[in-house]
Design a protein around this motif. Structure first.
Motif, short mmCIF file in Angstrom:
data_model
loop_
_atom_site.label_atom_id
_atom_site.label_comp_id
_atom_site.label_asym_id
_atom_site.label_seq_id
_atom_site.Cartn_x
_atom_site.Cartn_y
_atom_site.Cartn_z
N CYS A 72 -28.78 -9.85 -37.27
CA CYS A 72 -28.08 -9.05 -36.27
C CYS A 72 -26.64 -9.55 -36.20
CB CYS A 72 -28.77 -9.15 -34.91
SG CYS A 72 -28.90 -10.84 -34.32
N CYS A 129 -29.58 -13.64 -27.37
CA CYS A 129 -30.25 -13.46 -28.65
C CYS A 129 -30.37 -14.86 -29.24
CB CYS A 129 -29.43 -12.55 -29.56
SG CYS A 129 -30.08 -12.49 -31.25
N CYS A 179 -25.22 -10.49 -33.17
CA CYS A 179 -25.03 -11.06 -31.83
C CYS A 179 -24.21 -12.36 -31.84
CB CYS A 179 -26.38 -11.33 -31.19
SG CYS A 179 -27.45 -9.89 -31.18
#
Ligand SMILES: [Zn+2]
Length: 189
Positions: A61, A50, A63
């Motif tokens: 997010c 990512c 990640c």
């Protein structure tokens, strides 16, 4: 599959050994960061690339936070990160940015992928089985909240799940809610 040589990679989270695996068909180049000793049942994080989260610290997010937690734990407990070059749940970087545009306009992560003509999650884990075979790994503790990943990786090795919980922020609350409600993620330890 082609396998690179190994090299030392000292990081701010600890010292790892780095090795790359190149797929025959699509030439995708994946990465393993492993501790010196793997132990009897290594702690493993299978992390899909990512770029926005892992490199740029995106708050859309979790990640980047998950990768950091995984690197710290694996440096301390022995095991490996398998870093798979399948950006944006497999749709690629360009399409991911277009999906982010749709998210700015009210679509959730799953709806945005569907609107662009993609499934919610196109990731493929076949190479992971080959990587485990290469290292002779038969049993792991897998750092994940993703039940689909557990079932995919259980095809290759015996899996015990270990949870990985990043702290939510004001930008990724909705993203995490959709992970839980539409993708079945287990967001509690
Ligand atoms: Zn991300």
């Amino acid at each position: 599959m082609e396998v690179s040589k190994q090299a030392n990679l000292p990081t701010k989270f600890g010292n790892f050994i780095i090795q790359s695996f190149r797929e025959d068909n699509n030439k995708a180049e994946h990465l393993v960061l492993k501790s010196n000793e793997l132990g009897a049942i290594p702690l493993v994080r299978v992390h899909s690339e990512c770029m926005t989260g892992d490199v740029f610290g995106s708050r859309k997010c979790d990640c980047g936070d998950e990768l950091e937690i995984a690197m710290k734990r694996i440096a301390a407990e022995n095991g490996m990160i398998i870093y798979l070059r399948q950006e944006g749940r497999g749709i690629g970087l360009f399409n991911k940015v277009n999906a982010y545009n749709l998210q700015d306009n009210g679509y959730d992560t799953v709806e945005a992928n569907n609107k662009l003509g993609f499934g919610a999650d196109l990731r493929n884990y076949d190479i992971v089985g080959k990587i485990f075979d290469y290292y002779g790994i038969k049993s792991i503790r897998l750092l994940t909240n993703n039940p689909k990943k557990i079932s995919e990786i259980s095809k290759f090795v015996k899996v015990q799940r270990d949870s990985i919980l990043a702290t939510p922020n004001q930008y990724n609350k909705e993203y995490l809610k959709i992970k839980q409600s539409k993708l079945g993620h287990l967001l509690e330890s």
